[in-house]
Design a protein around this motif. Structure first.
Motif, PDB file in Angstrom:
ATOM      1  N   VAL A 525       9.431  -1.378  -5.568  1.00 42.06           N
ATOM      2  CA  VAL A 525       8.239  -1.492  -4.760  1.00 42.06           C
ATOM      3  C   VAL A 525       8.289  -0.635  -3.311  1.00 42.06           C
ATOM      4  O   VAL A 525       9.333  -1.076  -2.693  1.00 42.06           O
ATOM      5  CB  VAL A 525       7.600  -2.809  -4.536  1.00 42.06           C
ATOM      6  N   THR A 526       7.354   0.100  -3.162  1.00 41.82           N
ATOM      7  CA  THR A 526       7.489   0.887  -1.837  1.00 41.82           C
ATOM      8  C   THR A 526       6.239   0.904  -1.088  1.00 41.82           C
ATOM      9  O   THR A 526       5.204   1.447  -1.493  1.00 41.82           O
ATOM     10  CB  THR A 526       7.785   2.470  -2.140  1.00 41.82           C
ATOM     11  N   PRO A 527       6.495   0.231   0.221  1.00 45.16           N
ATOM     12  CA  PRO A 527       4.941   0.271   1.014  1.00 45.16           C
ATOM     13  C   PRO A 527       5.187   1.486   2.070  1.00 45.16           C
ATOM     14  O   PRO A 527       6.063   2.015   2.359  1.00 45.16           O
ATOM     15  CB  PRO A 527       5.207  -1.310   1.707  1.00 45.16           C
ATOM     16  N   LYS A 528       3.985   1.690   2.524  1.00 47.37           N
ATOM     17  CA  LYS A 528       3.799   2.453   3.668  1.00 47.37           C
ATOM     18  C   LYS A 528       2.570   2.219   4.678  1.00 47.37           C
ATOM     19  O   LYS A 528       1.765   2.042   4.026  1.00 47.37           O
ATOM     20  CB  LYS A 528       3.785   4.098   3.471  1.00 47.37           C
ATOM     21  N   PHE A 529       3.014   2.307   5.862  1.00 43.64           N
ATOM     22  CA  PHE A 529       1.801   1.764   6.715  1.00 43.64           C
ATOM     23  C   PHE A 529       1.685   3.011   7.859  1.00 43.64           C
ATOM     24  O   PHE A 529       2.783   3.564   8.096  1.00 43.64           O
ATOM     25  CB  PHE A 529       2.020   0.595   7.532  1.00 43.64           C
TER      26      PHE A 529
END
Length: 856
Positions: A525-529
């Motif tokens: 799982v890879t998030p980015k903000f």
């Protein structure tokens, strides 16, 4: 097709993001102050150029799109947006703004009067939301900038980019370069952002994946003919939340021409006055546009002769050594798009590249090819097709896309003794990639700064790999790797210019999340903000944070595991009885997990009102890269000496432990010179691949650009400078080693600047490139290796319609490295070691090229 940049922002030597299908200006327009305009009715290109100069804003447009199109008279005070609306009314052209750059191109239904871009589709590299602003650092390079620089192909472009390291898969990388840093198997070229590895930079074609090159998870960017390219775009930041595996250092998106109208032929020859590397390149581009579609097809042939040490100053140190291999290539690329209806469009892209080459090196102290040599040859090809169908449903767009690609690299090494053939070693790598995706994006609800928008999608990807080393060879393997994924991305423009909030011209936030499941490997799982804050219309402050990953390569997973018996002294063992041995375990590891990274960046972009046509951008970036796949004992002779390797060693193994280790291995070899006796094995040394390495990179990118009028023409200046610091730790208990600034690693400093002037059909440019020095720490004290600074100049002239027999002809001359700078010599120990740092510097020297282009 030439493309000209009518702007204040001209970023040569850098690469930027902004892929577009067609434009949506109404949703993206930014408020600007009014400008007094007094334009006569004249060719549209001239009016757009004047608007760009007066407003100080970047406007990119294909010269062929506006060729033969006249613009109306324009009198009064207008914003840039209003002026463009009036100039483009009834032309079928539309405009949009991406990262402060305005792009003009043909819209859907462009044969209709009054066509607007409302509801059309715009995709941005680094985002799955049409028209979304990008909080990560971005750079852009279009076809014209490449040609102004005198570069011949996309491999040259990749190596010229300050943010990219020349290690990885690149021609000319020598044998003395560590295998973890680079190599040259099939003659291809890869982008290696931040020096994290060409397998940690994702290169895509029109936003879609193409097959890997040879054994590494890199992509041969030079397989794409330059004539087919509209522009190259890069997000130099972790982007796995958008694109999945490999986008740790960033993503490079090569965008093909949308279409072309007419036929163009091109011939280019060049060579080094000191000898070697004579290049020939010939190509033809043909295409057509029609009311509801268009397309093009291009063919390119290129070849070059080898460059030898004897043709440079290095011949007295390492004679008869090939520095650049001889090669030849055929490449074909094409694209077609068709509007089936007002809301349905289909598109198809294709690429084929075939390359052969060879190089030789001596294999004895005589350093004479006729005494003994190995001749290495390669034969590789890449084939890729991708397509998409896009359906507009009101303000939403749904897309179905897919791609198929395969590549093969055959390599062969022939040994000759006294010019007589002695033996042959060969192998073949095969890669195949199939992808499929369903995605959609559109507005959710209104916010003060505009519509909140959402993108969602699901997809599948299948990678197949094969290595063949001969019938019955134990190294032969045919593994595959499948993954499924789902992603979501949102954009929230909280404040817009219309609200007139003091010290807050605009404010927006974005978030992305991707889930990817690799069958039998891992779930990731890879998030980015991201955030973009503009206190005024001339200043943007951006920040981003995200996680990225790289799945293990097939070679790292499935290389055969060997159990090899050696004398204990091989590993530094002392004080053992005579005949004592150790068992070495080496090779692949099917239990490897993905490498993981955490990246963040902060960027300030300034467009000073007091200096129209100028821009400045500075970014700070940092990446923490963990679980890197490494060989845990890089120096065998220290295995039993250095205590940091203790976790990899089993002392006084039992017969059962030895039997289990040998049974688990694919192959058992006895290199001890004595019969295998379990009672005399004092240790098992495991140096098979493991997830243990850590890297930290940090640095600063700076970009400057300025454009204004000069002597009835246009002058453009730009600079791209990067500072990089990086370090590595192979094992948790091991020392932290400096990478940047060391031999065969990126230098701390790299920069590239260009100044160009154009008037009518004439263009000239001068480029200054500097690559910092490095330290050779193989000796004590460390030696300083000087960097290189080169100057390139180029000039082109295109005859207009009044040219008579020369109508449609363009002549070009470029001289690269005009001062003939060459890399500093480094110490070598073997007769086939390249005597300079071949990952950072080029031994080509001065290179002169002539080009003839004819548009029919």
């Amino acid at each position: 097709m030439s493309r000209f940049s009518l702007s204040a922002l001209y970023l040569s030597g850098s690469i930027v993001t902004a892929a577009l299908a067609v434009s949506a200006p109404a949703a993206l327009a930014q408020h600007s102050s009014s400008i007094a305009m007094a334009l006569p009715a004249q060719p549209l290109g001239a009016s757009i150029r004047e608007l760009a100069l007066r407003s100080g804003q970047t406007i990119l447009v294909d010269a062929d799109v506006v060729e033969g199109v006249n613009g109306p008279a324009l009198q009064g005070a207008f914003t840039v947006e209003a002026a463009l609306d009036r100039l483009l009314a009834g032309t079928g052209l539309v405009w949009t703004r991406i990262e402060g750059t305005i792009i003009i191109r043909k819209g859907r239904g462009s044969g209709q009067d009054g066509e607007s871009g409302e509801g059309a589709s715009l995709l941005v590299t680094g985002s799955r939301i049409r028209g979304a602003p990008i909080p990560s650092p971005v750079m852009v390079l279009d076809n014209r900038v490449v040609r102004d620089s005198g570069l011949a192909d996309l491999g040259d472009v990749a190596r010229s980019l300050p943010q990219s390291f020349g290690g990885g898969q690149n021609p000319g990388v020598g044998f003395n370069v560590p295998s973890s840093t680079g190599g040259n198997v099939g003659g291809g070229s890869s982008v290696n952002l931040r020096g994290l590895g060409s397998d940690a930079t994702l290169t895509v074609l029109n936003g879609r994946r193409v097959p890997y090159d040879s054994a590494r998870q890199g992509v041969d960017i030079s397989a794409i003919p330059l004539a087919a390219v509209d522009r190259i775009e890069v997000v130099a930041d972790g982007a796995s939340a958008i694109y999945g595996s490999d986008a740790v250092g960033g993503v490079v998106n090569v965008i093909l021409r949308r279409d072309y109208n007419g036929v163009e032929t091109r011939a280019r020859i060049g060579g080094s006055p000191d000898g070697g590397n004579f290049q020939q390149q010939y190509g033809v581009l043909a295409g057509s546009r029609w009311n509801d579609g268009g397309g093009f097809l291009t063919y390119e042939y290129g070849r070059n002769t080898a460059l030898m040490t004897n043709q440079r100053k290095y011949g007295r140190i390492r004679p008869d050594l090939t520095l650049l291999p001889a090669s030849r290539r055929h490449a074909v690329a094409g694209s077609i798009h068709q509007d089936i209806s007002d809301n349905l469009t289909i598109e198809l892209d294709g690429l084929y590249n075939q390359r052969t080459g060879e190089f030789s090196y001596p294999t004895s102290g005589a350093a004479n090819l006729s005494v003994s040599r190995i001749t290495q040859s390669f034969d590789s090809y890449t084939l890729a097709f991708s397509g998409a169908a896009r359906l507009l449903l009101g303000s939403w767009e749904l897309g179905l896309s897919g791609s198929f690609g395969k590549g093969r690299t055959y390599f062969q090494g022939d040994t000759f003794i006294n010019d007589q053939f002695s033996s042959r070693a060969f192998g073949r790598y095969n890669n195949q990639t199939i992808t499929g995706e369903i995605a959609g994006d559109g507005p959710l609800f209104a916010l003060p700064g505009g519509d909140a928008r959402l993108a969602l999608g699901v997809g599948i990807r299948a990678n197949d790999f094969a290595i063949f080393r001969g019938v019955g060879n134990i190294n032969n393997a045919r593994p595959s790797q499948d993954s499924v994924y789902a992603f979501g991305e949102t954009s929230f423009p909280l404040v817009g210019p219309a609200q007139a909030v003091p010290l807050m011209h605009s404010l927006s936030f974005s978030a992305a999340l991707r889930y990817e499941r690799y069958r039998g490997l891992a779930d990731v799982v890879t998030p980015k903000f991201g955030m973009i804050y503009a206190p005024a219309d001339f200043l943007d402050i951006k920040a981003s944070w995200g996680r990225s990953f790289r799945a293990p390569s097939f070679i790292q997973l499935y290389s055969i595991e060997q159990a090899i018996l050696y004398p204990i002294t091989t590993f530094g063992g002392r004080g053992y009885p005579a005949g004592t041995t150790a068992l070495l375990i080496a090779g692949g590891n099917s239990d490897l997990k993905p490498e993981k990274a955490r990246s963040w960046s902060a960027t300030m972009a300034l467009r000073p009102p007091a200096l129209p046509g100028a821009s400045f951008e500075v970014s700070y970036f940092q990446t923490r890269y963990v679980d890197r796949i490494v060989n845990p004992i890089p120096t065998s002779a220290l295995a039993l000496v250095n205590p940091i390797y203790a976790r990899q060693i089993t002392y006084a193994p039992t017969p059962e432990q030895l039997a289990a280790a040998i049974a688990h291995a694919s192959q058992f070899l006895n290199g001890a010179g004595v019969p295998y006796d379990p009672a005399k094995v004092a240790a098992i040394i495991n140096r098979a691949n493991i997830n243990a390495g850590r890297q930290t990179i940090r640095g600063i990118d700076a970009q400057l650009a300025y454009r204004t009028g000069l002597a009835d023409g246009n002058i453009e200046m730009s600079a791209n400078l990067t500072y990089l610091d990086s370090e590595q730790q192979l094992l948790a208990d091991g020392p932290v080693e400096q990478l940047a600034g060391r031999l065969f690693n990126p230098p701390h400093w790299r920069g590239r600047g260009m100044i160009g002037w154009s008037k009518g059909g004439f263009r000239t440019a001068a480029t200054l490139s500097t690559i910092g020095g490095v330290k050779d720490v193989r000796s004590t004290p460390a030696l300083h290796i000087d960097g290189m600074t080169t100057i390139d100049i180029s000039a082109r002239y295109r005859f207009g319609e009044e040219g008579g027999l020369l109508r449609g002809v363009e002549l070009g001359l470029s001289v690269q490295n005009i001062l003939n700078a060459l890399p500093s010599v480094v110490a070598t120990s073997l007769y086939y070691d390249t005597p300079y740092d071949s990952t950072n510097y080029s031994a080509v020297g001065r290179f002169i090229a002539l080009e003839l282009v004819k548009k029919w």
